[in-house]
Design a protein around this motif. Structure first.
Motif, PDB file in Angstrom:
ATOM      1  N   ARG A 177       0.835  -1.207   0.000  1.00  0.00           N
ATOM      2  CA  ARG A 177       0.000   0.000   0.000  1.00  0.00           C
ATOM      3  C   ARG A 177       0.865   1.250   0.000  1.00  0.00           C
ATOM      4  N   GLU A 178       1.941   1.246   0.796  1.00  0.00           N
ATOM      5  CA  GLU A 178       2.849   2.388   0.831  1.00  0.00           C
ATOM      6  C   GLU A 178       3.537   2.578  -0.519  1.00  0.00           C
ATOM      7  N   GLU A 179       3.988   1.480  -1.114  1.00  0.00           N
ATOM      8  CA  GLU A 179       4.625   1.559  -2.427  1.00  0.00           C
ATOM      9  C   GLU A 179       3.635   2.059  -3.472  1.00  0.00           C
ATOM     10  N   ASN A 180       2.398   1.616  -3.387  1.00  0.00           N
ATOM     11  CA  ASN A 180       1.367   2.054  -4.324  1.00  0.00           C
ATOM     12  C   ASN A 180       1.130   3.560  -4.195  1.00  0.00           C
ATOM     13  N   ALA A 181       1.075   4.053  -2.970  1.00  0.00           N
ATOM     14  CA  ALA A 181       0.865   5.486  -2.753  1.00  0.00           C
ATOM     15  C   ALA A 181       2.043   6.289  -3.308  1.00  0.00           C
ATOM     16  N   ALA A 182       3.271   5.776  -3.095  1.00  0.00           N
ATOM     17  CA  ALA A 182       4.450   6.472  -3.618  1.00  0.00           C
ATOM     18  C   ALA A 182       4.434   6.484  -5.144  1.00  0.00           C
ATOM     19  N   LEU A 183       4.071   5.372  -5.738  1.00  0.00           N
ATOM     20  CA  LEU A 183       4.011   5.309  -7.196  1.00  0.00           C
ATOM     21  C   LEU A 183       2.911   6.208  -7.753  1.00  0.00           C
TER      22      LEU A 183
END
Length: 104
Positions: free
Chosen positions: A64-70
């Motif tokens: 989820r964190e990686e998705n938000a960063a992307l």
């Protein structure tokens, strides 16, 4: 008679101590048997263990964190493209029209 009474009380105390020890042993055996039976039942029901759940939860949070960063990165790139497209359009609008005239 005091010695006889003390001996009986001592024997009774020893008997109670042994009984308490035996009761603790039985309790441990019952707990172990219950725990094994409960584990078998949970395995038969295909229930996820807590450790596995926590690992998958951590993976999901990281994703989820990686998705938000992307998503933030994609939005920034889209904004750059929009700015570049707008400035390119402004440059082509400000250029004078070509001086090609049609002959009569």
């Amino acid at each position: 008679m005091t010695n006889g009474s003390n001996r009986i009380l001592d024997e009774f105390a020893k008997l109670m101590t042994d009984a308490a020890g035996a009761a603790q042993g039985v309790r441990r055996e019952v707990e172990t048997a219950f725990q094994a039976q409960a584990e078998r039942a949970l395995n038969a029901m295909d229930v996820v263990q807590r450790e596995e759940f926590e690992m998958v939860r951590e993976m999901a949070l990281k994703a989820r964190e990686e998705n938000a960063a992307l998503m933030a990165r994609v939005e920034a790139l889209e904004a750059q493209l929009a700015d570049a497209g707008a400035s390119k359009a402004a440059k082509t609008d400000s250029k004078p029209a070509s001086s090609t005239r049609t002959k009569k």
